[in-house]
Every structure is written in structure tokens, then in C-alpha cells.
Design a protein around this motif. Sequence first.
Motif, PDB file in Angstrom:
ATOM      1  N   LYS A 112       0.820  -1.309   0.014  1.00 54.09           N
ATOM      2  CA  LYS A 112      -0.076   0.054   0.127  1.00 54.09           C
ATOM      3  C   LYS A 112       0.934   1.303   0.112  1.00 54.09           C
ATOM      4  O   LYS A 112       0.161   2.563   0.284  1.00 54.09           O
ATOM      5  CB  LYS A 112      -0.879   0.100   1.125  1.00 54.09           C
ATOM      6  N   ASN A 113       2.126   1.161  -0.272  1.00 50.40           N
ATOM      7  CA  ASN A 113       2.973   2.059  -0.287  1.00 50.40           C
ATOM      8  C   ASN A 113       3.107   2.888   1.126  1.00 50.40           C
ATOM      9  O   ASN A 113       3.456   4.215   1.140  1.00 50.40           O
ATOM     10  CB  ASN A 113       2.724   3.277  -1.427  1.00 50.40           C
ATOM     11  N   VAL A 114       3.001   2.279   2.349  1.00 51.01           N
ATOM     12  CA  VAL A 114       3.127   2.668   3.363  1.00 51.01           C
ATOM     13  C   VAL A 114       4.463   2.299   3.875  1.00 51.01           C
ATOM     14  O   VAL A 114       4.740   0.993   4.143  1.00 51.01           O
ATOM     15  CB  VAL A 114       2.013   2.040   4.477  1.00 51.01           C
ATOM     16  N   VAL A 115       5.353   3.124   3.968  1.00 53.70           N
ATOM     17  CA  VAL A 115       6.986   2.627   4.356  1.00 53.70           C
ATOM     18  C   VAL A 115       7.035   3.118   5.848  1.00 53.70           C
ATOM     19  O   VAL A 115       6.724   3.726   6.399  1.00 53.70           O
ATOM     20  CB  VAL A 115       7.850   3.432   3.298  1.00 53.70           C
ATOM     21  N   SER A 116       8.024   2.184   6.334  1.00 54.76           N
ATOM     22  CA  SER A 116       8.741   2.648   7.569  1.00 54.76           C
ATOM     23  C   SER A 116       9.772   3.843   7.820  1.00 54.76           C
ATOM     24  O   SER A 116      10.205   3.994   6.856  1.00 54.76           O
ATOM     25  CB  SER A 116       9.334   1.358   8.120  1.00 54.76           C
ATOM     26  N   ASN A 117       9.631   4.317   8.773  1.00 58.76           N
ATOM     27  CA  ASN A 117      10.592   5.436   8.963  1.00 58.76           C
ATOM     28  C   ASN A 117      11.996   4.972   9.051  1.00 58.76           C
ATOM     29  O   ASN A 117      12.827   5.930   8.757  1.00 58.76           O
ATOM     30  CB  ASN A 117      10.197   6.125  10.311  1.00 58.76           C
ATOM     31  N   GLU A 118      12.184   3.768   9.147  1.00 56.16           N
ATOM     32  CA  GLU A 118      13.472   3.017   9.289  1.00 56.16           C
ATOM     33  C   GLU A 118      13.769   2.577   7.735  1.00 56.16           C
ATOM     34  O   GLU A 118      15.066   2.208   7.759  1.00 56.16           O
ATOM     35  CB  GLU A 118      13.584   1.977  10.022  1.00 56.16           C
ATOM     36  N   SER A 119      13.096   2.537   6.848  1.00 59.24           N
ATOM     37  CA  SER A 119      13.056   1.895   5.443  1.00 59.24           C
ATOM     38  C   SER A 119      14.180   3.114   4.862  1.00 59.24           C
ATOM     39  O   SER A 119      14.156   4.295   5.063  1.00 59.24           O
ATOM     40  CB  SER A 119      11.942   1.856   4.842  1.00 59.24           C
ATOM     41  N   PRO A 120      14.878   2.697   3.788  1.00 61.84           N
ATOM     42  CA  PRO A 120      15.566   3.395   2.937  1.00 61.84           C
ATOM     43  C   PRO A 120      14.645   4.771   2.276  1.00 61.84           C
ATOM     44  O   PRO A 120      15.177   5.893   2.488  1.00 61.84           O
ATOM     45  CB  PRO A 120      15.898   2.709   1.728  1.00 61.84           C
ATOM     46  N   VAL A 121      13.703   4.669   1.865  1.00 55.66           N
ATOM     47  CA  VAL A 121      12.633   5.764   1.378  1.00 55.66           C
ATOM     48  C   VAL A 121      12.364   6.602   2.558  1.00 55.66           C
ATOM     49  O   VAL A 121      12.310   7.784   2.490  1.00 55.66           O
ATOM     50  CB  VAL A 121      11.458   5.087   0.616  1.00 55.66           C
ATOM     51  N   GLY A 122      11.792   5.831   3.626  1.00 57.26           N
ATOM     52  CA  GLY A 122      11.227   6.550   4.726  1.00 57.26           C
ATOM     53  C   GLY A 122      12.195   7.326   5.554  1.00 57.26           C
ATOM     54  O   GLY A 122      12.076   8.399   5.855  1.00 57.26           O
ATOM     55  N   SER A 123      13.315   6.880   5.682  1.00 54.18           N
ATOM     56  CA  SER A 123      14.561   7.553   6.434  1.00 54.18           C
ATOM     57  C   SER A 123      15.043   8.890   5.369  1.00 54.18           C
ATOM     58  O   SER A 123      15.353   9.685   6.054  1.00 54.18           O
ATOM     59  CB  SER A 123      15.673   6.641   6.887  1.00 54.18           C
ATOM     60  N   ALA A 124      15.071   8.456   4.143  1.00 52.56           N
ATOM     61  CA  ALA A 124      15.585   9.668   3.174  1.00 52.56           C
ATOM     62  C   ALA A 124      14.773  10.772   3.141  1.00 52.56           C
ATOM     63  O   ALA A 124      15.077  11.814   3.071  1.00 52.56           O
ATOM     64  CB  ALA A 124      15.815   8.998   1.967  1.00 52.56           C
ATOM     65  N   LEU A 125      13.344  10.608   3.257  1.00 55.04           N
ATOM     66  CA  LEU A 125      12.259  11.571   3.284  1.00 55.04           C
ATOM     67  C   LEU A 125      12.091  12.593   4.564  1.00 55.04           C
ATOM     68  O   LEU A 125      11.865  13.690   4.533  1.00 55.04           O
ATOM     69  CB  LEU A 125      11.130  11.111   2.618  1.00 55.04           C
ATOM     70  N   LEU A 126      12.294  11.760   5.673  1.00 61.45           N
ATOM     71  CA  LEU A 126      12.222  12.381   6.933  1.00 61.45           C
ATOM     72  C   LEU A 126      12.737  13.747   7.251  1.00 61.45           C
ATOM     73  O   LEU A 126      14.098  13.549   7.047  1.00 61.45           O
ATOM     74  CB  LEU A 126      12.426  11.459   8.101  1.00 61.45           C
ATOM     75  N   GLY A 127      12.293  14.714   7.427  1.00 62.36           N
ATOM     76  CA  GLY A 127      12.764  16.179   7.749  1.00 62.36           C
ATOM     77  C   GLY A 127      13.222  16.979   6.857  1.00 62.36           C
ATOM     78  O   GLY A 127      13.661  18.040   6.728  1.00 62.36           O
ATOM     79  N   HIS A 128      12.557  16.355   5.458  1.00 61.19           N
ATOM     80  CA  HIS A 128      12.857  17.347   4.274  1.00 61.19           C
ATOM     81  C   HIS A 128      11.723  17.882   3.788  1.00 61.19           C
ATOM     82  O   HIS A 128      10.484  17.840   4.326  1.00 61.19           O
ATOM     83  CB  HIS A 128      13.417  16.438   3.224  1.00 61.19           C
ATOM     84  N   LYS A 129      11.675  19.009   2.991  1.00 63.69           N
ATOM     85  CA  LYS A 129      10.586  19.862   2.591  1.00 63.69           C
ATOM     86  C   LYS A 129      10.142  19.642   1.196  1.00 63.69           C
ATOM     87  O   LYS A 129      11.093  19.447   0.509  1.00 63.69           O
ATOM     88  CB  LYS A 129      10.942  21.458   2.732  1.00 63.69           C
ATOM     89  N   LYS A 130       9.070  20.274   0.788  1.00 63.01           N
ATOM     90  CA  LYS A 130       8.582  20.298  -0.418  1.00 63.01           C
ATOM     91  C   LYS A 130       9.716  20.910  -1.330  1.00 63.01           C
ATOM     92  O   LYS A 130      10.128  22.156  -1.151  1.00 63.01           O
ATOM     93  CB  LYS A 130       7.138  21.003  -0.634  1.00 63.01           C
ATOM     94  N   GLY A 131       9.832  20.364  -2.502  1.00 60.67           N
ATOM     95  CA  GLY A 131      10.813  20.968  -3.551  1.00 60.67           C
ATOM     96  C   GLY A 131      12.151  20.359  -3.474  1.00 60.67           C
ATOM     97  O   GLY A 131      12.994  20.531  -4.275  1.00 60.67           O
ATOM     98  N   GLU A 132      12.474  19.850  -2.371  1.00 61.55           N
ATOM     99  CA  GLU A 132      13.822  19.136  -2.059  1.00 61.55           C
ATOM    100  C   GLU A 132      13.893  17.862  -2.651  1.00 61.55           C
ATOM    101  O   GLU A 132      13.221  17.117  -3.053  1.00 61.55           O
ATOM    102  CB  GLU A 132      14.177  19.241  -0.543  1.00 61.55           C
ATOM    103  N   THR A 133      15.357  17.394  -3.111  1.00 61.64           N
ATOM    104  CA  THR A 133      15.683  16.209  -3.774  1.00 61.64           C
ATOM    105  C   THR A 133      16.428  15.395  -2.669  1.00 61.64           C
ATOM    106  O   THR A 133      17.305  15.853  -2.164  1.00 61.64           O
ATOM    107  CB  THR A 133      16.299  16.346  -5.054  1.00 61.64           C
ATOM    108  N   VAL A 134      15.853  14.295  -2.528  1.00 68.04           N
ATOM    109  CA  VAL A 134      16.696  13.299  -1.455  1.00 68.04           C
ATOM    110  C   VAL A 134      17.306  12.191  -2.008  1.00 68.04           C
ATOM    111  O   VAL A 134      16.803  11.589  -3.233  1.00 68.04           O
ATOM    112  CB  VAL A 134      15.759  12.892  -0.361  1.00 68.04           C
TER     113      VAL A 134
END
Length: 154
Positions: free
Chosen positions: A115-137
Motif C-alpha cells: 500500500k506504499n506505507v513505508v517505515s521511518n527506518e526504510s531507505p525511502v522513509g529515512s531519506a524523506l524524513l525532515g525534508h521539505k517540498k521541492g527538495e531532492t533526497v
Amino acid sequence: MDKFFMTQKGYDEAVKQLEYLQKVKRAEIVERIQEARSHGDLSENAEYDAARNEQAANEGEIIELDYKVKNAVIIEESDDTSVVHIGSEVTVYDADLDEQTVYTIMGTTEADAMKNVVSNESPVGSALLGHKKGETVTVKAPDCVYELKIMKIN
């Protein structure tokens, strides 16, 4: 000590699942073991072996879930869309695949890749956390490295 981040809903579901495993499923398995024992010779009783294996798996699941519940950190759900946090729904653009994907960032116990619900510890989740709209991670997956651009945060 490990911490497991969960929403209140995820915590409640984990507690409910734990109670089911402890009270209902455990009793059902014990009943199957007793039934299999009544058939006589246990050395060649596949039904008994299967029930004992299921019992071991259930007990392992109980131990794991109990540990997660005891070490749960309930996260406050937030309407803040200025930055990606646990609970955020994030639309990202993958230039390599030329596609947009929507991910929901949750704790490990609530993750559901289908369902595209990813963990905060997953590669995608941890990369996205703390970033803002428009940023590239940069996502550092086990077999590759790729970039995602944050298009929207809900």
C-alpha cells in the motif's frame, strides 16, 4: 533499547493482535495438539508436528509483538505539511522512472509495502524524513542509489 514509533491507531491494532495471538490462537493450537496426541504414536504424527511448529511460530510472534508494544513510542498525528514526518503522505517524483509515487511514512509496525506505507527506518522513509517540498533526497537502497524529488506533503 529499541523504540518502535506508532500512531495511536497502530498501537491499538498491535495490542489487539497481541491479545488475539495470546488468548485465541494459542488456545486453538493447544486444542489441535491435544487432538493430535489422542491419535497415538507421536513419532510419526504429521498433524502433531505441524501443530507444534505452528505453536512455536505463534509464540515467536507473541514475543516480538509484545516487545514492540512494550517499547512503543506513540507519535502525535500532525497537520504540519511543511516538513516530512512520521504520518506524512508524501508525493515524490522519480526522474529515472519518470513517475510520481505517493508514500505514507509510518512506524515499522504499520508499514505495508503493498500500500506504499513505508517505515521511518526504510531507505525511502529515512531519506524523506525532515525534508521539505521541492527538495531532492537520495535514497540508499540495498542494491542501488536513486533520487526522489518531494512534490507534495500531506
